[in-house]
Design a protein around this motif. Structure first.
Motif, PDB file in Angstrom:
ATOM      1  N   PRO A   1      -0.023  -0.746  -0.099  1.00  9.63           N
ATOM      2  CA  PRO A   1      -0.533  -0.239  -0.252  1.00  9.63           C
ATOM      3  C   PRO A   1       0.697   0.910   0.203  1.00  9.63           C
ATOM      4  N   GLU A   2      -0.144   2.170  -0.525  1.00  5.05           N
ATOM      5  CA  GLU A   2       0.765   3.418  -0.902  1.00  5.05           C
ATOM      6  C   GLU A   2       0.949   4.478   0.685  1.00  5.05           C
ATOM      7  N   LEU A   3       2.131   4.157   1.132  1.00  8.17           N
ATOM      8  CA  LEU A   3       2.566   5.475   2.423  1.00  8.17           C
ATOM      9  C   LEU A   3       2.220   6.531   2.595  1.00  8.17           C
ATOM     10  N   LYS A   4       0.993   6.569   3.118  1.00 11.64           N
ATOM     11  CA  LYS A   4       0.384   7.795   3.553  1.00 11.64           C
ATOM     12  C   LYS A   4       0.876   8.325   4.927  1.00 11.64           C
ATOM     13  N   ASN A   5       1.331   9.485   5.181  1.00 17.29           N
ATOM     14  CA  ASN A   5       1.968  10.143   6.459  1.00 17.29           C
ATOM     15  C   ASN A   5       0.793  10.107   7.672  1.00 17.29           C
ATOM     16  N   ILE A   6       0.758   9.383   8.066  1.00 19.57           N
ATOM     17  CA  ILE A   6       0.300   9.094   9.026  1.00 19.57           C
ATOM     18  C   ILE A   6       0.287  10.989  10.101  1.00 19.57           C
ATOM     19  N   VAL A   7      -1.056  11.154  10.503  1.00 15.49           N
ATOM     20  CA  VAL A   7      -1.416  12.653  10.828  1.00 15.49           C
ATOM     21  C   VAL A   7      -1.340  12.487  12.089  1.00 15.49           C
ATOM     22  N   PHE A   8      -0.444  13.632  13.018  1.00 14.26           N
ATOM     23  CA  PHE A   8      -0.816  13.133  14.592  1.00 14.26           C
ATOM     24  C   PHE A   8      -1.648  13.635  15.314  1.00 14.26           C
ATOM     25  N   ASP A   9      -2.493  13.580  15.179  1.00 12.38           N
ATOM     26  CA  ASP A   9      -4.030  14.778  15.758  1.00 12.38           C
ATOM     27  C   ASP A   9      -4.714  13.870  16.721  1.00 12.38           C
ATOM     28  N   GLN A  10      -4.418  13.715  17.892  1.00 12.92           N
ATOM     29  CA  GLN A  10      -5.382  13.718  18.663  1.00 12.92           C
ATOM     30  C   GLN A  10      -6.034  12.183  18.925  1.00 12.92           C
TER      31      GLN A  10
ATOM     32  N   ILE B   1      -5.707   1.290  17.382  1.00 13.04           N
ATOM     33  CA  ILE B   1      -5.080   2.407  16.998  1.00 13.04           C
ATOM     34  C   ILE B   1      -4.918   3.143  15.909  1.00 13.04           C
ATOM     35  N   GLN B   2      -3.850   4.157  15.916  1.00 11.36           N
ATOM     36  CA  GLN B   2      -4.250   5.005  14.299  1.00 11.36           C
ATOM     37  C   GLN B   2      -3.672   4.552  14.135  1.00 11.36           C
ATOM     38  N   GLY B   3      -2.274   4.930  14.228  1.00  5.77           N
ATOM     39  CA  GLY B   3      -0.951   4.765  13.692  1.00  5.77           C
ATOM     40  C   GLY B   3       0.059   3.708  14.147  1.00  5.77           C
ATOM     41  N   VAL B   4       0.446   3.522  13.417  1.00  3.22           N
ATOM     42  CA  VAL B   4       1.927   2.558  14.372  1.00  3.22           C
ATOM     43  C   VAL B   4       3.656   3.062  13.390  1.00  3.22           C
TER      44      VAL B   4
ATOM     45  N   ASN C   1       1.325  18.280  19.176  1.00  4.14           N
ATOM     46  CA  ASN C   1      -0.374  18.007  18.782  1.00  4.14           C
ATOM     47  C   ASN C   1      -0.340  17.672  20.480  1.00  4.14           C
ATOM     48  N   ASN C   2      -0.206  17.823  21.522  1.00  7.22           N
ATOM     49  CA  ASN C   2      -0.664  17.500  22.985  1.00  7.22           C
ATOM     50  C   ASN C   2      -0.893  16.090  22.903  1.00  7.22           C
ATOM     51  N   ILE C   3      -0.301  15.277  22.450  1.00  7.31           N
ATOM     52  CA  ILE C   3      -0.235  14.063  22.589  1.00  7.31           C
ATOM     53  C   ILE C   3       0.792  13.440  23.647  1.00  7.31           C
ATOM     54  N   PRO C   4       0.126  12.662  24.767  1.00  8.10           N
ATOM     55  CA  PRO C   4       1.194  12.565  26.149  1.00  8.10           C
ATOM     56  C   PRO C   4       1.889  11.120  25.272  1.00  8.10           C
ATOM     57  N   VAL C   5       3.380  11.129  25.475  1.00  2.74           N
ATOM     58  CA  VAL C   5       3.814  10.531  25.142  1.00  2.74           C
ATOM     59  C   VAL C   5       4.224   9.412  26.584  1.00  2.74           C
ATOM     60  N   PHE C   6       3.779   7.785  26.188  1.00  2.00           N
ATOM     61  CA  PHE C   6       5.261   7.166  27.517  1.00  2.00           C
ATOM     62  C   PHE C   6       5.924   6.181  26.854  1.00  2.00           C
ATOM     63  N   GLY C   7       7.355   6.295  27.129  1.00  6.98           N
ATOM     64  CA  GLY C   7       7.873   5.512  26.630  1.00  6.98           C
ATOM     65  C   GLY C   7       7.860   4.154  28.150  1.00  6.98           C
ATOM     66  N   THR C   8       8.456   2.753  27.732  1.00  6.40           N
ATOM     67  CA  THR C   8       8.481   1.791  28.615  1.00  6.40           C
ATOM     68  C   THR C   8       9.448   1.273  28.757  1.00  6.40           C
ATOM     69  N   SER C   9       9.916   1.674  30.365  1.00  2.68           N
ATOM     70  CA  SER C   9      10.991   1.200  31.297  1.00  2.68           C
ATOM     71  C   SER C   9      11.368   0.906  32.715  1.00  2.68           C
TER      72      SER C   9
ATOM     73  N   PRO D   1      -6.352   6.011  32.384  1.00  2.00           N
ATOM     74  CA  PRO D   1      -6.758   5.988  30.943  1.00  2.00           C
ATOM     75  C   PRO D   1      -6.650   7.199  29.925  1.00  2.00           C
ATOM     76  N   GLN D   2      -5.889   7.370  28.549  1.00  5.91           N
ATOM     77  CA  GLN D   2      -5.749   8.420  27.956  1.00  5.91           C
ATOM     78  C   GLN D   2      -6.595   9.116  26.779  1.00  5.91           C
ATOM     79  N   ASP D   3      -7.601   9.241  26.481  1.00  2.00           N
ATOM     80  CA  ASP D   3      -8.054  10.365  25.272  1.00  2.00           C
ATOM     81  C   ASP D   3      -6.838   9.892  24.020  1.00  2.00           C
ATOM     82  N   SER D   4      -6.047  10.531  24.396  1.00  8.00           N
ATOM     83  CA  SER D   4      -4.905  10.325  23.430  1.00  8.00           C
ATOM     84  C   SER D   4      -3.350   9.241  23.644  1.00  8.00           C
ATOM     85  N   PHE D   5      -2.319   8.926  23.082  1.00  6.27           N
ATOM     86  CA  PHE D   5      -1.453   8.973  23.984  1.00  6.27           C
ATOM     87  C   PHE D   5      -0.874   8.010  22.516  1.00  6.27           C
ATOM     88  N   ALA D   6       0.534   8.384  23.218  1.00  2.97           N
ATOM     89  CA  ALA D   6       1.478   7.633  21.839  1.00  2.97           C
ATOM     90  C   ALA D   6       2.536   6.578  23.257  1.00  2.97           C
ATOM     91  N   LEU D   7       2.940   5.489  22.258  1.00  5.26           N
ATOM     92  CA  LEU D   7       3.191   4.326  23.696  1.00  5.26           C
ATOM     93  C   LEU D   7       4.791   4.539  22.580  1.00  5.26           C
TER      94      LEU D   7
END
Length: 251
Positions: free
Chosen positions: A97-106, A133-136, A178-186, A197-203
């Motif tokens: 599939p043609e890759l489309k830029n993932i829009v980081f929008d909540q 999940i909206q995008g990986v 875009n005010n998306i909370p970012v969670f690492g794993t450590s 739980p979060q309405d929006s996040f990046a893991l």
């Protein structure tokens, strides 16, 4: 239609080259093996160019294959195109599939840092798609999403989720913009269950042995860990992904 019977056939040799990432990247094609996965590809916005069938096998009547070429081969030839011990008699040649830029929008996103095991990667994609999940994002060092083992491990989820290769540091910056909370794993982070739980996040999920790169952990808003109550040193990364993704999305 006479089945292709020679493994020296030019088309068979070309398709076998798709086992290699370099050829997949060059041609923009990849192989999908098995009845279920071929059916999932046909249902998705994926261009299924050719379906290769072992002689004597038929396409299910309900499948929409009007614009797809059907090629019959002998069992020996199908074995040459198969990466599994017990082929199901069907392999498809598909366009990536043609890759489309993932829009980081909540939304909800998973960022993968140097995850190399195809089985783990496929399982994470399957879980991410099931969880909405909206995008990986695939960072440097990750296995190819169109590797045959990855495709099979996703059980078709690959066809229904947005994936993109991108520098993870840049992806984290876009999330923060875009005010998306970012969670690492450590292991030095907070217990995941203490986070609501979060309405929006990046893991961010890291390499099976080394974990998430320290630069990314430093940029994360918060780092999480999953307690180990037995003697195991760690959890499989795909299992950890399932626990964290479903906890963070709530519901």
């Amino acid at each position: 239609m006479e089945p292709i019977s020679s493994i020296q056939n030019a088309r068979i040799k070309a398709w076998r080259k798709l086992f290699k990432k370099r050829e997949r990247d060059r041609s923009g094609l990849f192989l999908v093996e098995g009845v279920h996965l071929v059916e999932e590809a046909l249902k998705a916005p994926v261009n299924v160019k050719v379906i290769v069938l072992v002689e004597g096998k038929d396409i299910p009547e309900q499948w929409k294959v009007k614009n797809t070429e059907i090629v019959y081969v002998t069992e020996r030839v199908l074995q040459e195109l198969s990466e599994t011990e017990t082929p199901q008699g069907m392999i498809a040649v598909c366009e990536q599939p043609e890759l489309k830029n993932i829009v980081f929008d909540q939304g909800k996103y998973v960022l993968l840092d140097n995850i190399q095991d195809p089985g783990n990667l496929g399982s994470i994609l399957r879980t991410a798609e099931a969880a909405g999940i909206q995008g990986v994002i695939f960072g440097e060092g990750c296995a190819d999403p169109y590797n045959g083992k990855v495709v099979r491990a996703t059980q078709g989820a690959l066809f229904h989720i947005s994936v993109q290769r991108m520098d993870l540091s840049e992806a984290v910056d876009l999330c923060k913009e875009n005010n998306i909370p970012v969670f690492g794993t450590s292991l030095s982070g907070s217990t995941y269950s203490a986070i609501a739980p979060q309405d929006s996040f990046a893991l961010i999920l890291g390499n099976e042995g080394a974990g998430v790169h320290h630069d990314l952990l430093h940029k994360a808003d918060q780092n999480l860990y999953i307690p180990i109550y037995g003697q195991s040193e760690s959890l499989n990364v795909s299992v950890a992904a399932g626990i964290l993704i479903y906890h963070l999305r709530g519901d």
